[in-house]
Design a protein around this motif. Structure first.
Motif, PDB file in Angstrom:
ATOM      1  N   THR A  49      -4.654 -11.791  23.848  1.00  0.00           N
ATOM      2  CA  THR A  49      -4.847 -10.708  24.832  1.00  0.00           C
ATOM      3  C   THR A  49      -6.325 -10.315  24.879  1.00  0.00           C
ATOM      4  N   TYR A  50      -7.011 -10.423  23.709  1.00  0.00           N
ATOM      5  CA  TYR A  50      -8.447 -10.097  23.684  1.00  0.00           C
ATOM      6  C   TYR A  50      -9.235 -11.148  24.473  1.00  0.00           C
ATOM      7  N   ASP A  65      -4.507  -3.295   6.266  1.00  0.00           N
ATOM      8  CA  ASP A  65      -4.515  -2.461   7.465  1.00  0.00           C
ATOM      9  C   ASP A  65      -4.902  -3.272   8.698  1.00  0.00           C
ATOM     10  N   GLY A  66      -3.920  -3.500   9.589  1.00  0.00           N
ATOM     11  CA  GLY A  66      -4.197  -4.183  10.848  1.00  0.00           C
ATOM     12  C   GLY A  66      -4.176  -3.221  12.024  1.00  0.00           C
ATOM     13  N   ILE A  67      -4.001  -1.921  11.742  1.00  0.00           N
ATOM     14  CA  ILE A  67      -3.905  -0.926  12.825  1.00  0.00           C
ATOM     15  C   ILE A  67      -5.301  -0.498  13.281  1.00  0.00           C
ATOM     16  N   ARG A  74     -11.669   2.007  -7.657  1.00  0.00           N
ATOM     17  CA  ARG A  74     -12.004   0.569  -7.552  1.00  0.00           C
ATOM     18  C   ARG A  74     -10.953  -0.230  -6.789  1.00  0.00           C
ATOM     19  N   GLY A  75     -10.287   0.486  -5.864  1.00  0.00           N
ATOM     20  CA  GLY A  75      -9.334  -0.199  -4.991  1.00  0.00           C
ATOM     21  C   GLY A  75     -10.050  -0.828  -3.802  1.00  0.00           C
ATOM     22  N   ILE A  76      -9.328  -1.658  -3.072  1.00  0.00           N
ATOM     23  CA  ILE A  76      -9.952  -2.361  -1.946  1.00  0.00           C
ATOM     24  C   ILE A  76      -9.205  -2.116  -0.639  1.00  0.00           C
ATOM     25  N   PHE A  77      -9.978  -1.818   0.390  1.00  0.00           N
ATOM     26  CA  PHE A  77      -9.469  -1.598   1.748  1.00  0.00           C
ATOM     27  C   PHE A  77      -9.655  -2.903   2.511  1.00  0.00           C
ATOM     28  N   VAL A  78      -8.535  -3.577   2.794  1.00  0.00           N
ATOM     29  CA  VAL A  78      -8.583  -4.850   3.531  1.00  0.00           C
ATOM     30  C   VAL A  78      -8.286  -4.530   4.987  1.00  0.00           C
ATOM     31  N   SER A  79      -9.329  -4.452   5.789  1.00  0.00           N
ATOM     32  CA  SER A  79      -9.208  -4.062   7.199  1.00  0.00           C
ATOM     33  C   SER A  79      -9.204  -5.334   8.033  1.00  0.00           C
ATOM     34  N   PHE A  80      -8.015  -5.808   8.407  1.00  0.00           N
ATOM     35  CA  PHE A  80      -7.966  -7.141   9.031  1.00  0.00           C
ATOM     36  C   PHE A  80      -7.717  -7.106  10.535  1.00  0.00           C
ATOM     37  N   GLY A 134      -7.226  -0.027  18.134  1.00  0.00           N
ATOM     38  CA  GLY A 134      -8.627   0.128  18.522  1.00  0.00           C
ATOM     39  C   GLY A 134      -9.538  -0.208  17.351  1.00  0.00           C
ATOM     40  N   ALA A 135     -10.804  -0.475  17.676  1.00  0.00           N
ATOM     41  CA  ALA A 135     -11.748  -0.921  16.637  1.00  0.00           C
ATOM     42  C   ALA A 135     -11.998   0.178  15.613  1.00  0.00           C
ATOM     43  N   VAL A 136     -12.205  -0.214  14.376  1.00  0.00           N
ATOM     44  CA  VAL A 136     -12.531   0.742  13.308  1.00  0.00           C
ATOM     45  C   VAL A 136     -13.945   1.263  13.560  1.00  0.00           C
TER      46      VAL A 136
END
Ligand SMILES: NC(=O)c1ccc[n+]([C@@H]2O[C@H](COP(=O)([O-])OP(=O)(O)OC[C@H]3O[C@@H](n4cnc5c(N)ncnc54)[C@H](OP(=O)(O)O)[C@@H]3O)[C@@H](O)[C@H]2O)c1
Length: 368
Positions: free
Chosen positions: A78-79, A259-261, A276-282, A287-289
């Motif tokens: 769609t993009y 996180d895919g939102i 020391r956790g990790i944010f996986v923003s995929f 909408g864009a982060v």
């Protein structure tokens, strides 16, 4: 404009004649033109137009011609169609396909591929009857896995696999908590199941309308959210997700967030992290982060990564490590894939609208 994609009939004949000296098998049954869904001008879903006389691609040595049975629909399509991600015009949409090999070449045969093999693959241009695919991109599909399910694996399944296996850089260990948003949706429905198979404790979020799907993933804890009025999207203001995560984890937070939102969940994701956790923003389904200062991570000495599938399928060995493990889980009944809807090829625009409305509760496919 469509003619830009076409080779002349004479060129096609020459390429076919060259091919004939390599392999005769399957050649007679391959027509010279095919149906394809083409974007000549970017825009809304109806930018996808049927070209019923598109030339069948000629293959070069090292490629095979796949007669497609299914093409998968993904957000990235769609993009491309809307112009958010640029591609040269015109183009056949799609980047996920599955079918049977109709023609081979000597190099492909030397790698063990033959006419009739059941395969899935990811290349650009898959909303069409035939695709020319480099043999290095082919994933052989075992007999006990259906082509619809196998095609569904190529982007969402492989993505879920690298997200829970590698993208977190091993900053989470088996037995520790992770948070996965939107477990009633596509990729994260898989990611939640795979995270359990990897031994993590999983907190999932889901909208009410997708609660049943979310529960079926086997999450240890499910946070069910209201929907944004008039939509089927999760309303992340309807529940204090961070508070719930801290309650569940005894105030510690999670070692990994998948996180895919995007835009609507970035704050929740960062605030839910353990030290020391990790944010996986995929992804960016909402909408864009937006940009944020690195200093924001100091509170938990947290990590952030923005990965993509291509960087986690860097060679054939890595690709097959993922697809073989996924097919094994599927064959053993340890992993379930829900194919939500199957549209005819010429209904690709409807399929895009369905995905963009956030209604899907699993894979959306085109039957070719
Ligand atoms: N980096 C990579 O390697 C990679 C690979 C594949 C996909 N992606 C990206 O990841 C994102 C999700 O892809 P997907 O294939 O999982 O899609 P999907 O199957 O449609 O799932 C997306 C989920 O997002 C939720 N959502 C929340 N707010 C939304 C909104 N405003 N609009 C649409 N959906 C919303 C929906 O769940 P609710 O209805 O419950 O809210 C939906 O289930 C996309 O941005 C995609 O491009 C990235």
């Amino acid at each position: 404009m469509l003619s830009m994609l076409r080779v002349s009939p004479a060129q096609a004949l020459i390429k076919r004649a060259n091919f004939a000296s390599w392999s005769q098998r399957g050649l007679a049954s391959v027509p010279s033109t095919m149906k394809a869904m083409v974007v000549s001008q970017v825009g809304p879903a109806d930018a996808l137009k049927l070209d019923s006389k598109h030339p069948v691609p000629a293959i070069s040595d090292g490629q095979v011609l796949v007669k497609n049975e299914f093409a998968g629909i993904n957000f990235i399509d769609t993009y491309h169609r809307s112009g958010l991600y640029k591609r040269d015009l015109p183009f056949i949409c799609g980047q996920e396909g599955g079918g049977y090999i109709a023609q081979t070449t000597p190099k492909a045969e030397a790698q063990g591929f033959k006419v009739g093999d059941k395969v899935v693959y990811s290349i650009l241009q898959t909303y069409c009857e035939y695709s020319a695919v480099p043999s290095a991109k082919l994933q052989p599909v075992p007999d006990n896995v259906g082509l619809d399910v196998a095609t569904s694996c190529v982007v969402q399944g492989m993505t879920a696999h690298y997200l829970v296996s590698d993208a977190h850089a091993q900053l989470i260990k088996p037995g520790e908590w992770c948070l996965i948003h939107g477990v009633g949706g596509g990729t994260c429905q898989w990611a939640a199941q795979m995270a359990k198979l990897r031994g993590y404790k999983v907190i999932g979020t889901t909208s009410k309308s997708k609660e049943a799907v979310g529960r079926s993933t086997g999450c240890d804890e499910l946070i069910v959210l209201d929907e944004v009025p008039g939509t089927s999207y999760e309303d992340y203001t309807s529940v204090d997700v961070v508070k719930r995560v801290l309650e569940i984890t005894n105030g510690v937070g999670v070692k990994c967030v998948v996180d895919g939102i995007g835009k609507n969940t970035v704050d929740i994701s960062i605030d839910s992290l353990a030290r020391r956790g990790i944010f996986v923003s995929f992804g960016n389904a909402s909408g864009a982060v937006p940009a944020f200062p690195v200093l924001r991570l100091i509170n938990k000495s947290a990590y952030v990564t923005r990965p993509k599938l291509l960087d986690y399928t860097t060679d054939r060995q890595e690709m097959l490590y993922r697809s073989n493990e996924i097919f094994k889980w599927l064959g053993d009944g340890k992993l379930k894939v829900s194919v939500d809807k199957v549209y005819a090829l010429d209904k690709a625009a409807e399929a895009h609208e369905y995905l963009e409305a956030g209604k899907s509760t699993g894979k959306v496919l085109l039957k070719i």
